[in-house]
Enzyme design. Structure first.
Site, PDB file in Angstrom:
ATOM      1  N   ASP A 154       0.852  -1.326  -0.102  1.00  0.00           N
ATOM      2  CA  ASP A 154      -0.049  -0.035   0.232  1.00  0.00           C
ATOM      3  C   ASP A 154       0.775   1.247  -0.055  1.00  0.00           C
ATOM      4  OD1 ASP A 154      -2.377   1.404   0.322  1.00  0.00           O
ATOM      5  OD2 ASP A 154      -1.538   1.802   2.538  1.00  0.00           O
ATOM      6  N   TYR A 159      -0.490   5.016   0.304  1.00  0.00           N
ATOM      7  CA  TYR A 159      -0.708   6.307   1.376  1.00  0.00           C
ATOM      8  C   TYR A 159      -0.699   5.829   2.637  1.00  0.00           C
ATOM      9  CZ  TYR A 159      -1.713   9.035  -2.937  1.00  0.00           C
ATOM     10  OH  TYR A 159      -1.956   9.500  -4.131  1.00  0.00           O
ATOM     11  N   ARG A 203      -8.102  13.136   6.322  1.00  0.00           N
ATOM     12  CA  ARG A 203      -7.771  11.492   5.932  1.00  0.00           C
ATOM     13  C   ARG A 203      -8.887  10.849   5.785  1.00  0.00           C
ATOM     14  NH1 ARG A 203      -5.290   7.714   2.707  1.00  0.00           N
ATOM     15  NH2 ARG A 203      -4.214   6.030   4.091  1.00  0.00           N
ATOM     16  N   SER A 205      -2.186   0.801  -4.914  1.00  0.00           N
ATOM     17  CA  SER A 205      -2.944   1.850  -4.321  1.00  0.00           C
ATOM     18  C   SER A 205      -4.372   2.271  -4.910  1.00  0.00           C
ATOM     19  CB  SER A 205      -1.907   2.920  -4.556  1.00  0.00           C
ATOM     20  OG  SER A 205      -2.578   4.244  -4.120  1.00  0.00           O
ATOM     21  N   ASN A 206      -4.842   2.889  -3.870  1.00  0.00           N
ATOM     22  CA  ASN A 206      -6.216   3.824  -4.366  1.00  0.00           C
ATOM     23  C   ASN A 206      -5.861   4.870  -5.412  1.00  0.00           C
ATOM     24  OD1 ASN A 206      -8.319   2.340  -3.426  1.00  0.00           O
ATOM     25  ND2 ASN A 206      -8.216   3.421  -1.349  1.00  0.00           N
TER      26      ASN A 206
END
Length: 223
Positions: A8, A10, A39, A117-118
């Site tokens: 991942d 972030y 966040r 990742s997103n």
């Protein structure tokens, strides 16, 4: 067969609290609250968009979260302030352990490292490059390729299918419990990077396969 380590980005490799110095100049004592709520809203909007089938780039979720928190805390940021914060979000620093740990992993012929990742591929590529750690990754796998966000099962299936490995040959490395629970539900192995000793894990998601305090401890345990 080699094992894939899917990192991942972030909150795991890249420190999302790196925005706080700039926030301090804009919102002062509200910085910790503003940063955490931003966040939280960023992720909430990603979850909601995924459930609705209304995908938008992760940067849009980030901007929408910023707009909401500015209104909620009545900080009255200008458009220029918001644009500057978004630009900084694209240049967030890596955690101090990232480069060393990844360099050590690069010496292993039995491990494949990818970023997962997103964030969009372009955004993640830029983040990892400016942080000096892009070279350690075989590939970047972004959820934009399936237009869903973590923890949708589709994104974890896409990860191992695109890498042409079985789910059980992939370890997700993340500091985000929601991500780990989603990956474990989808049949992957998971390692929790518990960067704060006070951080709790979700009680309903089962235990991670491995828990470590930082990335160097991860490398110590798997190599």
């Amino acid at each position: 067969m080699s094992t894939v380590l899917a990192f991942d980005v972030y909150g795991t490799l890249i420190d999302t609290q790196g925005i706080n110095e700039q926030l301090q100049e804009l919102v002062g004592d509200q910085t910790p609250t503003f940063s955490q709520r931003w966040r939280d809203k960023q992720l909430e909007y990603a979850f909601r968009r995924s459930l609705m089938g209304a995908y938008a780039d992760f940067s849009q979720c980030t901007r929408d979260g910023l707009e909401f928190v500015d209104r909620a805390l009545q900080t009255q940021l200008s458009d220029n302030d918001k644009d500057a914060l978004m630009a900084t979000y694209g240049r967030l620093p890596a955690f101090t352990d990232a480069a060393d740990a990844l360099a050590r992993l690069a010496d292993s012929s039995k491990l494949r490292c990818v970023a997962f990742s997103n964030g969009s591929r372009e955004a993640v590529n830029g983040l990892l490059e400016q942080a000096g750690i892009l070279e350690y990754f075989e590939d970047i796998v972004s959820v934009e390729e399936v237009k869903r966000f973590k923890p949708d099962p589709a994104v974890y299936a896409h990860l191992h299918n695109r890498l042409e490995v079985a789910a059980q040959d992939v370890w997700l490395i993340s500091s985000n419990p929601f991500d780990l629970i989603g990956a474990k539900h989808a049949g992957l192995h998971v390692t929790w990077i518990r960067r704060s000793a006070e951080a709790p894990f979700d009680t309903w998601g089962g235990e991670p396969d491995m828990t470590v305090s930082d990335l160097n401890e991860l490398v110590d345990r798997i190599t």
